[in-house]
Write a protein that holds these residues in place. Structure first.
Motif, PDB file in Angstrom:
ATOM      1  N   LYS A  17       0.851  -1.192   0.000  1.00 54.94           N
ATOM      2  CA  LYS A  17       0.000   0.000   0.000  1.00 54.94           C
ATOM      3  C   LYS A  17       0.881   1.233   0.000  1.00 54.94           C
ATOM      4  CE  LYS A  17      -3.778   2.393   0.095  1.00 54.94           C
ATOM      5  NZ  LYS A  17      -4.701   2.385  -1.065  1.00 54.94           N
ATOM      6  N   VAL A  18       0.654   2.087  -1.011  1.00 55.71           N
ATOM      7  CA  VAL A  18       1.416   3.321  -1.164  1.00 55.71           C
ATOM      8  C   VAL A  18       0.442   4.493  -1.124  1.00 55.71           C
ATOM      9  CG1 VAL A  18       2.989   4.646  -2.616  1.00 55.71           C
ATOM     10  CG2 VAL A  18       3.123   2.132  -2.588  1.00 55.71           C
ATOM     11  N   PHE A  19       0.706   5.461  -0.258  1.00 55.92           N
ATOM     12  CA  PHE A  19      -0.060   6.702  -0.235  1.00 55.92           C
ATOM     13  C   PHE A  19       0.755   7.775  -0.940  1.00 55.92           C
ATOM     14  CE2 PHE A  19      -1.914   4.561   3.531  1.00 55.92           C
ATOM     15  CZ  PHE A  19      -3.256   4.599   3.139  1.00 55.92           C
ATOM     16  N   ARG A  20       0.105   8.480  -1.838  1.00 59.36           N
ATOM     17  CA  ARG A  20       0.786   9.519  -2.616  1.00 59.36           C
ATOM     18  C   ARG A  20       0.207  10.891  -2.306  1.00 59.36           C
ATOM     19  NH1 ARG A  20       0.500   5.004  -5.926  1.00 59.36           N
ATOM     20  NH2 ARG A  20       2.516   4.361  -6.797  1.00 59.36           N
ATOM     21  N   ALA A  21       1.098  11.865  -2.171  1.00 60.97           N
ATOM     22  CA  ALA A  21       0.717  13.264  -2.003  1.00 60.97           C
ATOM     23  C   ALA A  21       1.620  14.087  -2.907  1.00 60.97           C
ATOM     24  CB  ALA A  21       0.853  13.703  -0.548  1.00 60.97           C
ATOM     25  N   GLY A  22       1.097  14.402  -4.085  1.00 60.43           N
ATOM     26  CA  GLY A  22       1.923  15.082  -5.066  1.00 60.43           C
ATOM     27  C   GLY A  22       3.040  14.169  -5.536  1.00 60.43           C
ATOM     28  N   ALA A  23       4.269  14.654  -5.457  1.00 59.03           N
ATOM     29  CA  ALA A  23       5.419  13.840  -5.871  1.00 59.03           C
ATOM     30  C   ALA A  23       5.918  12.920  -4.767  1.00 59.03           C
ATOM     31  CB  ALA A  23       6.554  14.759  -6.328  1.00 59.03           C
ATOM     32  N   MET A  24       5.361  13.057  -3.568  1.00 59.30           N
ATOM     33  CA  MET A  24       5.813  12.259  -2.426  1.00 59.30           C
ATOM     34  C   MET A  24       5.076  10.923  -2.380  1.00 59.30           C
ATOM     35  SD  MET A  24       8.094  14.128  -0.953  1.00 59.30           S
ATOM     36  CE  MET A  24       8.261  13.331   0.646  1.00 59.30           C
ATOM     37  N   GLU A  25       5.806   9.855  -2.036  1.00 58.93           N
ATOM     38  CA  GLU A  25       5.227   8.529  -1.860  1.00 58.93           C
ATOM     39  C   GLU A  25       5.572   7.999  -0.480  1.00 58.93           C
ATOM     40  OE1 GLU A  25       6.366   5.773  -4.853  1.00 58.93           O
ATOM     41  OE2 GLU A  25       5.087   6.681  -6.393  1.00 58.93           O
ATOM     42  N   PRO A  65      -5.553  -2.364  -1.967  1.00 62.39           N
ATOM     43  CA  PRO A  65      -4.086  -2.402  -2.029  1.00 62.39           C
ATOM     44  C   PRO A  65      -3.574  -1.723  -3.294  1.00 62.39           C
ATOM     45  CG  PRO A  65      -5.001  -4.558  -2.561  1.00 62.39           C
ATOM     46  CD  PRO A  65      -6.151  -3.705  -2.125  1.00 62.39           C
ATOM     47  N   SER A  66      -2.347  -1.197  -3.226  1.00 65.61           N
ATOM     48  CA  SER A  66      -1.705  -0.617  -4.406  1.00 65.61           C
ATOM     49  C   SER A  66      -1.194  -1.707  -5.339  1.00 65.61           C
ATOM     50  CB  SER A  66      -0.548   0.293  -3.984  1.00 65.61           C
ATOM     51  OG  SER A  66      -1.005   1.337  -3.152  1.00 65.61           O
ATOM     52  N   HIS A  67      -0.810  -2.846  -4.769  1.00 65.79           N
ATOM     53  CA  HIS A  67      -0.421  -3.992  -5.579  1.00 65.79           C
ATOM     54  C   HIS A  67      -0.525  -5.255  -4.740  1.00 65.79           C
ATOM     55  CE1 HIS A  67       3.327  -2.130  -3.938  1.00 65.79           C
ATOM     56  NE2 HIS A  67       3.527  -3.368  -3.531  1.00 65.79           N
ATOM     57  N   GLY A  68      -0.486  -6.397  -5.425  1.00 67.61           N
ATOM     58  CA  GLY A  68      -0.648  -7.673  -4.753  1.00 67.61           C
ATOM     59  C   GLY A  68      -2.049  -8.232  -4.945  1.00 67.61           C
ATOM     60  N   GLU A  69      -2.279  -9.440  -4.442  1.00 63.02           N
ATOM     61  CA  GLU A  69      -3.550 -10.140  -4.576  1.00 63.02           C
ATOM     62  C   GLU A  69      -4.203 -10.320  -3.215  1.00 63.02           C
ATOM     63  OE1 GLU A  69      -6.806 -12.179  -6.215  1.00 63.02           O
ATOM     64  OE2 GLU A  69      -5.253 -10.950  -7.171  1.00 63.02           O
ATOM     65  N   LEU A  70      -5.467  -9.917  -3.112  1.00 67.04           N
ATOM     66  CA  LEU A  70      -6.231 -10.031  -1.869  1.00 67.04           C
ATOM     67  C   LEU A  70      -7.505 -10.807  -2.130  1.00 67.04           C
ATOM     68  CD1 LEU A  70      -6.961  -9.262   1.076  1.00 67.04           C
ATOM     69  CD2 LEU A  70      -7.865  -7.095   0.180  1.00 67.04           C
ATOM     70  N   ARG A  71      -7.738 -11.830  -1.304  1.00 65.00           N
ATOM     71  CA  ARG A  71      -8.980 -12.601  -1.363  1.00 65.00           C
ATOM     72  C   ARG A  71      -9.624 -12.583   0.018  1.00 65.00           C
ATOM     73  NH1 ARG A  71      -9.426 -15.694  -5.950  1.00 65.00           N
ATOM     74  NH2 ARG A  71     -11.016 -17.006  -4.966  1.00 65.00           N
ATOM     75  N   VAL A  72     -10.937 -12.360   0.042  1.00 60.67           N
ATOM     76  CA  VAL A  72     -11.705 -12.347   1.284  1.00 60.67           C
ATOM     77  C   VAL A  72     -12.909 -13.257   1.112  1.00 60.67           C
ATOM     78  CG1 VAL A  72     -13.049 -10.955   2.898  1.00 60.67           C
ATOM     79  CG2 VAL A  72     -10.958 -10.018   1.899  1.00 60.67           C
ATOM     80  N   ALA A  73     -13.056 -14.222   2.014  1.00 60.79           N
ATOM     81  CA  ALA A  73     -14.177 -15.180   1.984  1.00 60.79           C
ATOM     82  C   ALA A  73     -14.298 -15.847   0.613  1.00 60.79           C
ATOM     83  CB  ALA A  73     -15.481 -14.485   2.358  1.00 60.79           C
ATOM     84  N   GLY A  74     -13.145 -16.158   0.028  1.00 58.61           N
ATOM     85  CA  GLY A  74     -13.128 -16.866  -1.244  1.00 58.61           C
ATOM     86  C   GLY A  74     -13.257 -15.991  -2.467  1.00 58.61           C
ATOM     87  N   HIS A  75     -13.422 -14.689  -2.291  1.00 58.23           N
ATOM     88  CA  HIS A  75     -13.603 -13.771  -3.406  1.00 58.23           C
ATOM     89  C   HIS A  75     -12.328 -12.970  -3.659  1.00 58.23           C
ATOM     90  CE1 HIS A  75     -18.053 -14.270  -3.395  1.00 58.23           C
ATOM     91  NE2 HIS A  75     -17.877 -14.416  -2.088  1.00 58.23           N
ATOM     92  N   SER A  76     -11.916 -12.899  -4.901  1.00 60.01           N
ATOM     93  CA  SER A  76     -10.819 -12.014  -5.254  1.00 60.01           C
ATOM     94  C   SER A  76     -11.356 -10.589  -5.279  1.00 60.01           C
ATOM     95  CB  SER A  76     -10.254 -12.386  -6.638  1.00 60.01           C
ATOM     96  OG  SER A  76      -9.214 -11.494  -6.980  1.00 60.01           O
TER      97      SER A  76
END
Length: 254
Positions: A17-25, A65-76
């Motif tokens: 998870k990446v939070f962006r504020a302008g050019a800042m990450e 999420p900013s990247h990656g795979e998340l599944r909850v209760a069998g659902h992508s």
């Protein structure tokens, strides 16, 4: 409690998870791999700012999420839209927040029944019956007609647990559930969560309090947005504390 089922309610693979504020990450979470299986009681521990609440927000579909795979209760769920996430969240996830988040001008019973108003096909009388059952389950049935402002902090948190349970969720997510409570009421709420776990509930809890963290089946340590093993966690924690002591000594000698 032993975990009989190995089915995962939450699966995370390379989550970031990446939070962006302008050019800042700001990389809040990095490469998280985590499974929470049905029937487990998981506690997530770590210092403030390490990403615990952000991780819980992703599990609870309050954020993506900013990247990656998340599944909850069998659902992508990684690529679901806001409306789809809200429907899935209402069906499968119960929340308990540090600040209770009860609505002051609704009675206790109406607060507990509120999540069911967003489900199609659940009639008013059924909502009332399920709210009554949930309040009875947490020992608060006698307060059903009171308002949140008439309750102690510990009572409000028990009502919040009832609200989280009323929809029969696959997993209960608790973010610092004892954070606004004194020790006695904190112990009461933890005893309630332990009892719910003993009856088969799946619980994932974030806590700063190590006494309560060890109630869980499994303790997940986080530092700087990553899940680390216990020995690494203790080593880095010790190094950070030593560094803080050194800075304090230097400042005091100036």
């Amino acid at each position: 409690m032993s975990v009989e089922s190995t089915s995962a309610i939450v699966q995370m693979r390379g989550i970031g998870k990446v939070f962006r504020a302008g050019a800042m990450e700001n990389n809040v979470l990095t490469d998280i791999h985590l499974d929470i299986r049905s029937g487990e009681f998981i506690s997530i521990a770590g210092p403030s700012g390490c990403g615990k609440t952000t991780l819980l927000s992703l599990m609870g579909l309050l954020d993506t999420p900013s990247h990656g795979e998340l599944r909850v209760a069998g659902h992508s769920v990684t690529h679901l839209g806001r409306k789809e996430r809200a429907i899935l969240r209402n069906r499968h996830i119960g929340f308990v927040f540090q600040s209770f988040n009860l609505i002051d001008d609704l009675t206790v019973a109406d607060n507990v029944a509120l999540p069911l108003t967003f489900r199609t096909g659940v009639r008013r009388n059924e909502r009332a019956e399920r709210a009554a059952d949930a309040l009875s389950n947490v020992g608060m049935a006698h307060c059903r007609n009171l308002y949140p402002g008439q309750l102690s902090g510990g009572q409000q948190q028990r009502v919040a647990v009832a609200r989280a349970l009323v929809g029969d969720p696959a997993i209960l997510l608790a973010d610092e559930p004892t954070g606004n409570l004194d020790l006695r009421h904190g112990e009461i709420v933890m005893a309630l969560l332990s009892r719910l776990h003993g009856s088969g509930r799946t619980i994932c809890m974030v806590t700063h309090d190590e006494r309560f963290g060890f109630v869980a089946d499994r303790l997940i340590h986080m530092l700087d947005g990553q899940v680390v093993d216990e020995s690494t966690y203790l080593q880095l924690k010790h190094e950070a504390e030593c560094g803080l002591d050194e800075r304090r000594t230097m400042e005091s000698s100036r």
